[in-house]
Design an enzyme around this catalytic site. Structure first.
Site, PDB file in Angstrom:
ATOM      1  CE  LYS A  64      -0.319  -0.385   5.051  1.00 27.41           C
ATOM      2  NZ  LYS A  64      -1.128  -0.938   6.161  1.00 27.41           N
ATOM      3  NE  ARG A 163      -6.660   0.065  10.996  1.00 25.42           N
ATOM      4  CZ  ARG A 163      -5.442  -0.094  10.489  1.00 25.42           C
ATOM      5  NH1 ARG A 163      -4.565   0.897  10.528  1.00 25.42           N
ATOM      6  NH2 ARG A 163      -5.083  -1.242   9.950  1.00 25.42           N
ATOM      7  CE1 TYR A 285      12.092  31.302   7.293  1.00 24.80           C
ATOM      8  CE2 TYR A 285      12.400  28.948   6.886  1.00 24.80           C
ATOM      9  CZ  TYR A 285      12.125  30.228   6.423  1.00 24.80           C
ATOM     10  OH  TYR A 285      11.884  30.420   5.093  1.00 24.80           O
ATOM     11  CG  MET A 333       9.366  23.610   1.625  1.00 23.78           C
ATOM     12  SD  MET A 333       8.481  24.697   0.499  1.00 23.78           S
ATOM     13  CE  MET A 333       7.240  25.375   1.583  1.00 23.78           C
TER      14      MET A 333
HETATM   15  C1  LIG Z   1      -0.430  -1.844   6.873  1.00 23.71           C
HETATM   16  C2  LIG Z   1      -1.043  -3.132   7.263  1.00 23.71           C
HETATM   17  C3  LIG Z   1      -0.253  -4.294   7.351  1.00 23.71           C
HETATM   18  C4  LIG Z   1       1.248  -4.263   7.293  1.00 23.71           C
HETATM   19  O1  LIG Z   1       1.707  -3.828   8.556  1.00 23.71           O
HETATM   20  P1  LIG Z   1       3.281  -3.705   8.903  1.00 23.71           P
HETATM   21  O2  LIG Z   1       3.281  -3.258  10.304  1.00 23.71           O
HETATM   22  O3  LIG Z   1       3.844  -2.714   7.950  1.00 23.71           O
HETATM   23  O4  LIG Z   1       3.866  -5.073   8.706  1.00 23.71           O
HETATM   24  C5  LIG Z   1      -0.899  -5.498   7.555  1.00 23.71           C
HETATM   25  N1  LIG Z   1      -2.249  -5.559   7.695  1.00 23.71           N
HETATM   26  C6  LIG Z   1      -3.032  -4.461   7.655  1.00 23.71           C
HETATM   27  C7  LIG Z   1      -4.497  -4.595   7.844  1.00 23.71           C
HETATM   28  C8  LIG Z   1      -2.454  -3.211   7.461  1.00 23.71           C
HETATM   29  O5  LIG Z   1      -3.220  -2.117   7.448  1.00 23.71           O
END
Ligand SMILES: *Cc1c(COP(=O)(O)O)cnc(C)c1O
Length: 395
Positions: A64, A163, A285, A333
């Site tokens: 992802k 979640r 800054y 930045m």
């Molecule tokens: C992002 C995610 C993972 C991977 O998690 P890591 O901690 O990066 O190994 C696995 N399952 C779900 C549902 C996730 O959202």
């Protein structure tokens, strides 16, 4: 494998759509604020380490967010070549982007679930949704009915993260009449660990127990449960399929334990100016840093727009060889100022490179100095670097 070949492209071959002569390309690379090197062989090795660690459990790859920021079209073929046949993304759009880069025998699952009116698109492209609510289950079942086919899906149960996934109440509704499940092809029941980065956290065992209770009621389905952290916990957490993400990219699967993964990313930044200032001079800054003595400063060409959090202001460091160069003043930045007084005068000059992630400073160290986690650093790295992909699969 043709997917990996078709994914190979020259990096930054155009600027604003104009094709450039080779010499101009070299100059543009030299002008980039930093060099992000992504070791594709380390990605393959990390997949194999996980596959070995998990065997006989299958190892998926979570890709992802553009493969944790590293470039899905370059990264995914590495996992495929290393034997991965299960890929997880967050969005349907990401699934469609991924598809041309891996073999047709690989499954792609969408973690964030199924938005209304996207069911047909999902099914047409053989993408497998994760059904996170009773509503999504019904929507997918309706499509199965229309198409007279048991379309594949994953079913997520919330075991304590609050979640995504069926709540206790929704699960009870489902259990009262499971006919909706029989209309589709449930490949895995899944859930997600909230605290797997810390093996000692009692929530892990509670979530596992919750999952085992659910499986007493739905015994006939394979299970996908663990992320990277869970993949390094005892076998009871592994079930049939694991979903590691961060570990594949070299991040530590668990905190407070040695990192068994190979580093994937190294990051160097270019010096754009050096100067020497007297004691009592303000830097950056807000004048948040005041020199105590005469200080030599190098300004490097990366900033928060390149994913180096502002929290690194007066915190953390870059390295030149073995020498630690503390960050002084605020992160801007497009630049950061370093105290380079520890180096012999003239060591760094316009165009020199310093290390932000590499042999002397791990991704985890930079993340911790920035008050964040490796995930946020990787996914935030941004598009301005010269990206070098090394050690690709031999053609
Ligand atoms: C992002 C995610 C993972 C991977 O998690 P890591 O901690 O990066 O190994 C696995 N399952 C779900 C549902 C996730 O959202």
């Amino acid at each position: 494998m043709s997917a990996s070949l078709s994914s190979r492209k020259t990096d930054c071959e155009t600027v604003s759509g104009k094709t450039l002569a080779n010499g101009a390309q070299t100059a543009i690379n030299l002008a980039a604020g930093g060099i992000l090197t992504i070791d594709l062989a380390a990605l393959r090795t990390n997949y194999k380490i996980l596959a070995e660690q998990l065997r006989p459990t299958r190892a998926a790859a979570v890709v992802k967010a553009n493969a944790y920021g590293l470039g899905i079209e370059r990264v995914a073929p590495q996992f495929y070549a290393a034997g991965c046949r299960d890929f997880f993304v967050a969005h349907l759009g990401e699934a469609l982007d991924l598809q041309p880069h891996i073999g047709k025998d690989a499954a792609i699952y969408v973690l964030n679930g199924l938005q209304p009116q996207t069911e047909s698109l999902c099914a047409d492209h053989h993408i497998v949704p994760v059904l996170n609510s009773f509503e999504q289950l019904q929507n997918w079942a309706n499509l199965c009915k229309m198409r007279k086919r048991k379309l594949p899906a994953l079913l997520q149960i919330d075991t304590g993260m609050s979640r995504l996934g069926l709540s206790e109440a929704e699960l009870n509704t489902l259990l009262a009449d499971i006919s909706v499940l029989n209309m589709m092809d449930i490949k895995f029941i899944i859930s997600h660990l909230a605290c797997a980065d810390n093996e000692q956290n009692p929530q892990n065992r509670a979530q596992l127990q919750h999952m085992q209770n659910v499986l007493q009621l739905l015994p006939d389905y394979p299970v996908a449960f663990s992320n990277s952290g869970g993949s390094f916990m005892e076998n009871a957490y592994h079930f049939d399929l694991a979903r590691p993400g961060i570990a594949l990219y070299g991040g530590a699967p668990q905190e407070n334990k040695p990192n068994p993964m190979q580093p994937v990313v190294s990051l160097q930044a270019r010096v754009i100016q050096c100067r020497s200032v007297a004691a009592g001079t303000a830097v950056g800054y807000g004048g948040s840093y005041m020199t105590q003595t005469e200080t030599r400063i190098a300004t490097i060409a990366v900033g928060y727009a390149d994913g180096l959090p502002r929290h690194l202001s007066n915190q953390g460091a870059a390295f030149y060889k073995n020498t630690r160069l503390p960050i002084i003043g605020r992160v801007s930045m497009d630049s950061i100022t370093l105290d380079i007084s520890a180096l012999p005068d003239g060591t760094l000059k316009l165009g020199s490179l310093v290390e932000l992630i590499g042999k002397h400073q791990s991704l985890e160290q930079l993340a911790s100095d920035a008050g964040t986690i490796s995930y946020e650093i990787l996914t935030g790295l941004g598009q301005r670097y010269q990206r070098n992909y090394i050690n690709d699969i031999p053609a």
